[in-house]
Design a protein around this motif. Structure first.
Motif, PDB file in Angstrom:
ATOM      1  N   ILE A 143       0.140  11.770  -6.238  1.00  0.00           N
ATOM      2  CA  ILE A 143       0.770  10.672  -5.501  1.00  0.00           C
ATOM      3  C   ILE A 143       1.865  11.213  -4.585  1.00  0.00           C
ATOM      4  CG2 ILE A 143       2.180   8.584  -5.746  1.00  0.00           C
ATOM      5  CD1 ILE A 143       0.607   7.991  -8.328  1.00  0.00           C
ATOM      6  N   ALA A 144       2.624  12.199  -5.058  1.00  0.00           N
ATOM      7  CA  ALA A 144       3.660  12.803  -4.214  1.00  0.00           C
ATOM      8  C   ALA A 144       3.040  13.456  -2.983  1.00  0.00           C
ATOM      9  CB  ALA A 144       4.453  13.824  -5.022  1.00  0.00           C
ATOM     10  N   ALA A 145       1.887  14.100  -3.134  1.00  0.00           N
ATOM     11  CA  ALA A 145       1.219  14.722  -1.989  1.00  0.00           C
ATOM     12  C   ALA A 145       0.645  13.661  -1.054  1.00  0.00           C
ATOM     13  CB  ALA A 145       0.114  15.658  -2.477  1.00  0.00           C
ATOM     14  N   HIS A 146       0.149  12.580  -1.622  1.00  0.00           N
ATOM     15  CA  HIS A 146      -0.463  11.506  -0.832  1.00  0.00           C
ATOM     16  C   HIS A 146       0.587  10.745  -0.020  1.00  0.00           C
ATOM     17  CE1 HIS A 146      -2.977   7.782  -0.259  1.00  0.00           C
ATOM     18  NE2 HIS A 146      -3.919   8.698  -0.140  1.00  0.00           N
ATOM     19  N   THR A 147       1.763  10.568  -0.573  1.00  0.00           N
ATOM     20  CA  THR A 147       2.833   9.839   0.111  1.00  0.00           C
ATOM     21  C   THR A 147       3.768  10.754   0.890  1.00  0.00           C
ATOM     22  OG1 THR A 147       4.236   9.951  -1.875  1.00  0.00           O
ATOM     23  CG2 THR A 147       2.837   7.997  -1.623  1.00  0.00           C
ATOM     24  N   GLY A 148       3.632  12.066   0.720  1.00  0.00           N
ATOM     25  CA  GLY A 148       4.616  12.991   1.263  1.00  0.00           C
ATOM     26  C   GLY A 148       4.448  13.349   2.715  1.00  0.00           C
ATOM     27  N   SER A 149       3.338  12.954   3.322  1.00  0.00           N
ATOM     28  CA  SER A 149       3.123  13.259   4.747  1.00  0.00           C
ATOM     29  C   SER A 149       2.442  12.071   5.401  1.00  0.00           C
ATOM     30  CB  SER A 149       2.257  14.513   4.898  1.00  0.00           C
ATOM     31  OG  SER A 149       0.982  14.304   4.304  1.00  0.00           O
ATOM     32  N   PRO A 150       2.614  11.914   6.721  1.00  0.00           N
ATOM     33  CA  PRO A 150       1.962  10.807   7.421  1.00  0.00           C
ATOM     34  C   PRO A 150       0.478  11.086   7.652  1.00  0.00           C
ATOM     35  CG  PRO A 150       3.320  12.077   8.935  1.00  0.00           C
ATOM     36  CD  PRO A 150       3.540  12.667   7.584  1.00  0.00           C
ATOM     37  N   ARG A 238      -4.698   0.325  14.915  1.00  0.00           N
ATOM     38  CA  ARG A 238      -5.257   0.753  16.193  1.00  0.00           C
ATOM     39  C   ARG A 238      -5.406   2.269  16.164  1.00  0.00           C
ATOM     40  NH1 ARG A 238      -1.004  -3.033  18.121  1.00  0.00           N
ATOM     41  NH2 ARG A 238       0.372  -1.230  18.492  1.00  0.00           N
ATOM     42  N   PRO A 239      -6.432   2.816  16.831  1.00  0.00           N
ATOM     43  CA  PRO A 239      -6.529   4.274  16.899  1.00  0.00           C
ATOM     44  C   PRO A 239      -5.237   4.878  17.441  1.00  0.00           C
ATOM     45  CG  PRO A 239      -8.544   3.264  17.726  1.00  0.00           C
ATOM     46  CD  PRO A 239      -7.550   2.145  17.520  1.00  0.00           C
ATOM     47  N   GLY A 240      -4.764   5.921  16.779  1.00  0.00           N
ATOM     48  CA  GLY A 240      -3.504   6.553  17.162  1.00  0.00           C
ATOM     49  C   GLY A 240      -2.323   6.120  16.317  1.00  0.00           C
ATOM     50  N   ASP A 241      -2.450   5.003  15.578  1.00  0.00           N
ATOM     51  CA  ASP A 241      -1.387   4.622  14.654  1.00  0.00           C
ATOM     52  C   ASP A 241      -1.170   5.734  13.628  1.00  0.00           C
ATOM     53  OD1 ASP A 241      -0.802   2.168  15.762  1.00  0.00           O
ATOM     54  OD2 ASP A 241      -1.941   0.995  14.304  1.00  0.00           O
ATOM     55  N   ILE A 242       0.077   5.900  13.199  1.00  0.00           N
ATOM     56  CA  ILE A 242       0.416   6.893  12.188  1.00  0.00           C
ATOM     57  C   ILE A 242       0.908   6.148  10.958  1.00  0.00           C
ATOM     58  CG2 ILE A 242       1.922   8.819  11.612  1.00  0.00           C
ATOM     59  CD1 ILE A 242       1.988   9.434  14.659  1.00  0.00           C
ATOM     60  N   ALA A 243       0.209   6.335   9.833  1.00  0.00           N
ATOM     61  CA  ALA A 243       0.517   5.594   8.609  1.00  0.00           C
ATOM     62  C   ALA A 243       1.278   6.472   7.631  1.00  0.00           C
ATOM     63  CB  ALA A 243      -0.765   5.086   7.957  1.00  0.00           C
ATOM     64  N   SER A 244       2.225   5.860   6.927  1.00  0.00           N
ATOM     65  CA  SER A 244       2.946   6.519   5.850  1.00  0.00           C
ATOM     66  C   SER A 244       2.792   5.659   4.599  1.00  0.00           C
ATOM     67  CB  SER A 244       4.423   6.675   6.204  1.00  0.00           C
ATOM     68  OG  SER A 244       5.163   7.154   5.095  1.00  0.00           O
ATOM     69  N   PHE A 245       2.210   6.223   3.538  1.00  0.00           N
ATOM     70  CA  PHE A 245       2.057   5.496   2.283  1.00  0.00           C
ATOM     71  C   PHE A 245       3.343   5.587   1.468  1.00  0.00           C
ATOM     72  CE2 PHE A 245      -2.433   6.839   3.091  1.00  0.00           C
ATOM     73  CZ  PHE A 245      -2.950   5.577   3.278  1.00  0.00           C
ATOM     74  N   ARG A 246       3.708   4.477   0.841  1.00  0.00           N
ATOM     75  CA  ARG A 246       4.893   4.439  -0.030  1.00  0.00           C
ATOM     76  C   ARG A 246       4.511   3.822  -1.367  1.00  0.00           C
ATOM     77  NH1 ARG A 246       8.821   0.659  -1.272  1.00  0.00           N
ATOM     78  NH2 ARG A 246       8.014  -0.828   0.282  1.00  0.00           N
ATOM     79  N   ALA A 247       4.763   4.544  -2.450  1.00  0.00           N
ATOM     80  CA  ALA A 247       4.416   4.047  -3.782  1.00  0.00           C
ATOM     81  C   ALA A 247       5.354   2.913  -4.189  1.00  0.00           C
ATOM     82  CB  ALA A 247       4.497   5.180  -4.802  1.00  0.00           C
ATOM     83  N   ILE A 248       4.779   1.852  -4.754  1.00  0.00           N
ATOM     84  CA  ILE A 248       5.561   0.710  -5.230  1.00  0.00           C
ATOM     85  C   ILE A 248       5.152   0.392  -6.666  1.00  0.00           C
ATOM     86  CG2 ILE A 248       5.854  -0.256  -2.917  1.00  0.00           C
ATOM     87  CD1 ILE A 248       3.645  -2.286  -3.590  1.00  0.00           C
ATOM     88  N   ASP A 249       5.987  -0.415  -7.346  1.00  0.00           N
ATOM     89  CA  ASP A 249       5.636  -0.846  -8.701  1.00  0.00           C
ATOM     90  C   ASP A 249       5.030  -2.241  -8.670  1.00  0.00           C
ATOM     91  OD1 ASP A 249       7.789  -2.615  -8.358  1.00  0.00           O
ATOM     92  OD2 ASP A 249       9.158  -1.430  -9.600  1.00  0.00           O
ATOM     93  N   ARG A 250       4.649  -2.748  -9.843  1.00  0.00           N
ATOM     94  CA  ARG A 250       3.962  -4.034  -9.899  1.00  0.00           C
ATOM     95  C   ARG A 250       4.865  -5.179  -9.450  1.00  0.00           C
ATOM     96  NH1 ARG A 250      -0.533  -6.538 -12.452  1.00  0.00           N
ATOM     97  NH2 ARG A 250      -0.571  -8.623 -11.500  1.00  0.00           N
TER      98      ARG A 250
END
Length: 297
Positions: A143-150, A238-250
């Motif tokens: 999860i740290a690797a998945h959320t650690g970069s855009p 949209r193509p070109g958007d840059i996403a950043s995942f952030r872990a949340i709780d329930r």
């Protein structure tokens, strides 16, 4: 500008389509070239061009041959290709968006357990399997690797509103996970998944073969256009958007979902300029600055 790129391959599709392959495999440079070329074509928009569809390492143009002579279009695209070159000096206006994710949620967990006979490792969950084959110490490290970069949105499609997301790190650090051995017949809406080198978010419930890591409460497809994120269009990404995942709780998931249902939620985003070469020069520093822009008040 460097000329160290292979020339594109142009293929006719009947008498209305021209398909252009920029590379045989996905890379951020190949996708950025596709984005730069199609944006230039959209800005110039010759009469007769009906649709422009960028993809991972290619693009397709639909045109009216009664208005635009096919070889005139071909010459125009070749001219744009030449001007774009390797896209090193091209900068594209885009946005960075934050996607909250409840990892190991009950809905994708229940679904993946129903389909273990179609999986490479029936004794592990998808995220446990992904952590192991990527050489990580466990789920939390994954999860740290998945959320650690855009993640760069290389294309949108397959089903309406589904973004293909390419991790913005050097290739030797990219998370890579194979798809299921056989596709599932069910995937919860807004599942955060992964197949090969691509992340994705399932915009609707349906069949799928990507590994399932969690679910986001934030809608990315709304045909009714019932909230502010969809005022202009029913598809968020949209193509070109840059996403950043952030872990949340329930608790945060439930709170966000309540605001979504009350039409009082917006995905956090910031407008940015993205240049390929500054990223390639120092990916980690570039990503740090990018995420600081997103989280600044």
């Amino acid at each position: 500008m460097s000329d160290a790129v292979d020339p594109a391959r142009y293929s006719w599709g009947g008498d209305e389509f021209l398909f252009v392959e920029l590379a045989e495999e996905m890379s951020l440079r190949a996708n950025f070239r596709a984005m730069a070329i199609t944006r230039a074509l959209r800005d110039e928009r010759p009469d007769g061009v009906l649709e422009i569809c960028p993809a991972n390492a290619s693009y397709q143009v639909r045109y009216d041959p009664d208005v635009l002579e096919p070889h005139t279009l071909l010459a125009h695209l070749q001219d744009i290709e030449s001007k774009v070159g390797d896209a090193a000096d091209v900068s594209l206006p885009t946005r960075v968006v934050e996607i909250p994710v409840l990892y190991r949620d009950p809905w994708t967990t229940e679904t993946l357990m129903r389909f273990r006979d179609r999986h490479q490792d029936p004794d592990a969950t998808d995220i446990e399997y992904a952590a192991r084959i990527n050489g990580l110490g466990g789920v939390d490290e994954f999860i740290a690797a998945h959320t650690g970069s855009p993640w760069f949105t290389s294309m949108v499609g397959f089903v309406a509103g589904l973004p293909f997301l390419f991790q913005m790190v050097p290739q030797d650090r990219q998370l890579v996970v194979p798809k299921y051995l056989r596709p599932r017949t069910d995937t919860p809406k807004q599942t955060v998944g992964h197949g090969g080198c691509f992340g994705c978010i399932y915009s609707v419930r349906g069949a799928g073969g990507y590994q399932m890591f969690g679910v986001t409460p934030a809608p990315i497809y709304d045909p009714a256009q019932s909230s502010a994120d969809f005022a202009d269009f029913m598809v968020f990404f949209r193509p070109g958007d840059i996403a950043s995942f952030r872990a949340i709780d329930r608790d945060e998931y439930d709170d966000t979902l309540a605001r979504v249902e009350a039409h009082d939620h917006r995905i956090r985003s910031r407008d940015v300029e993205f240049g390929l070469q500054p990223f390639l020069d120092d990916p980690d520093a570039f990503n740090t600055r990018l995420l600081e822009v997103l989280r600044a008040d």
